[in-house]
Design an enzyme around this catalytic site. Structure first.
Site, PDB file in Angstrom:
ATOM      1  N   GLY A 298       6.012  10.692   5.959  1.00 21.51           N
ATOM      2  CA  GLY A 298       5.547  10.543   7.333  1.00 21.51           C
ATOM      3  C   GLY A 298       5.947   9.184   7.870  1.00 21.51           C
ATOM      4  N   GLU A 299       5.118   8.626   8.726  1.00 19.30           N
ATOM      5  CA  GLU A 299       5.338   7.320   9.360  1.00 19.30           C
ATOM      6  C   GLU A 299       6.495   7.318  10.341  1.00 19.30           C
ATOM      7  OE1 GLU A 299       5.812   4.115   6.567  1.00 19.30           O
ATOM      8  OE2 GLU A 299       3.991   4.608   5.446  1.00 19.30           O
TER       9      GLU A 299
END
Length: 353
Positions: A298-299
């Protein structure tokens, strides 16, 4: 798009030989309304929020990690910071509803509430809060575009958010919960089975209406998921391409697509996450991922990596010479009446040896 494709077909290469890069260049021409789209400023928007469902033990990490990682983002130490720097992109961190205010310099404060409710016991948020999350995402998109962004990317942070994304995906897709729930932060088999039961309970308790994306968001979603859905809508409205990251961003993209189907062509699927529900999301959206790297962080990390491919596509379209401008002979045409040559045309070189 037709003008872009015509130019691609006249570049010094066999037609279609750059594959997905050519399709991407044509798509970017349509998104931007320019037959020679060029990328300038680019931004990864990381939206952060906490999830009450973390109390059910669905994550390998404690909830305070959300606030700690927000500080890590603005200090430049997270994976997305490294990859964004490599891609020449800025990272904008937005607090949509972290449980404990971070008070970190550089965070864009747009807190709607201190995390969502526990979806295994009741709704994540009110409908009004869900609308506020969507509208905040639209506002952030407009803010970044006003700062000069020509490409946006979605990023996320929130302990428990793969559980919320699983619930959103199951609600909208109608797929069995077990088919869309993954290991998230790397949970073992026993906790994975618990996570499946928690998502099933969330759907049973809240009964989200798959025909009403705001209802789905309010009942089983997340504040950062709503914010990212709004970001996608804001980018599409401004004819700015938006790179959709992984599973959390995919849930946001599903909501955005159900709210405004015309937004889908403005979405670029950056990569295929290891989370099993991500493939379900991309099939529903009709999007093909640019990368397959077994990532599940993610991120916005997958989206940052895909920025290099987006730039490559625009550079090929704008900077390669055409056969005419380079004085290179085009493909051989079979002699008139030469049936054998015509039948074998697919193997005839399109550029001289």
């Amino acid at each position: 798009m037709r003008r872009a494709r015509d130019r691609l077909d006249r570049l010094t290469k066999p037609q279609g030989s750059l594959g997905v890069l050519e399709d991407l260049a044509e798509r970017l021409a349509g998104i931007t309304g320019s037959p020679l789209p060029r990328l300038g400023d680019r931004a990864v928007v990381v939206m952060a929020a906490d999830h009450g469902v973390a109390a059910e033990g669905v994550s390998a990490y404690p909830q305070e990690v959300t606030a700690q990682m927000v500080r890590n983002f603005v200090q430049g130490g997270a994976a997305i910071c490294v990859l964004a720097r490599q891609a020449g992109a800025r990272v904008t961190v937005v607090d949509m509803g972290v449980r404990e205010p971070t008070a970190a310099h550089g965070v864009v404060e747009r807190r709607i509430r201190a995390g969502t409710g526990n979806i295994a016991r009741g709704p994540a948020m009110t409908r009004e809060e869900a609308v506020a999350a969507l509208e905040t995402g639209i506002e952030i998109a407009r803010m970044e575009i006003a700062r000069g962004a020509t490409l946006l990317a979605t990023g996320d942070m929130g302990i428990g958010n793969t559980t919320a994304a699983s619930a959103v995906t199951a609600a909208i897709s109608g797929q069995p919960v077990a088919a869309v729930v993954g290991r998230g932060t790397g949970i073992p088999d026993g906790r994975l089975a618990l996570k499946v039961r928690v998502v099933e309970e969330a759907l049973r308790v809240n009964r989200p209406d798959p025909g009403d994306p705001v209802d789905v968001l309010a009942k089983v979603g997340g504040l950062e998921i709503g914010g990212l859905a709004g970001l996608i809508l804001g980018a599409a409205a401004a004819r700015v391409p938006v790179l959709v990251d992984g599973f959390i961003a995919g849930a946001a993209a599903l909501l955005a697509a159900r709210l405004a189907p015309a937004a889908v062509p403005y979405m670029l699927a950056s990569h295929l996450s290891e989370e099993p529900g991500h493939a379900v999301q991309l099939r529903l959206l009709g999007l093909e991922p640019l990368l397959r790297l077994r990532m599940r962080l993610g991120e916005g990390t997958g989206a940052a990596l895909a920025m290099h491919l987006v730039e490559a596509a625009t550079r090929v379209l704008a900077e390669m010479a055409t056969f005419e401008s380079a004085g290179v002979s085009t493909r051989l045409e079979p002699p008139a009446g030469d049936r054998t040559a015509g039948e074998g045309a697919s193997s005839t070189p399109r550029t001289p040896s």
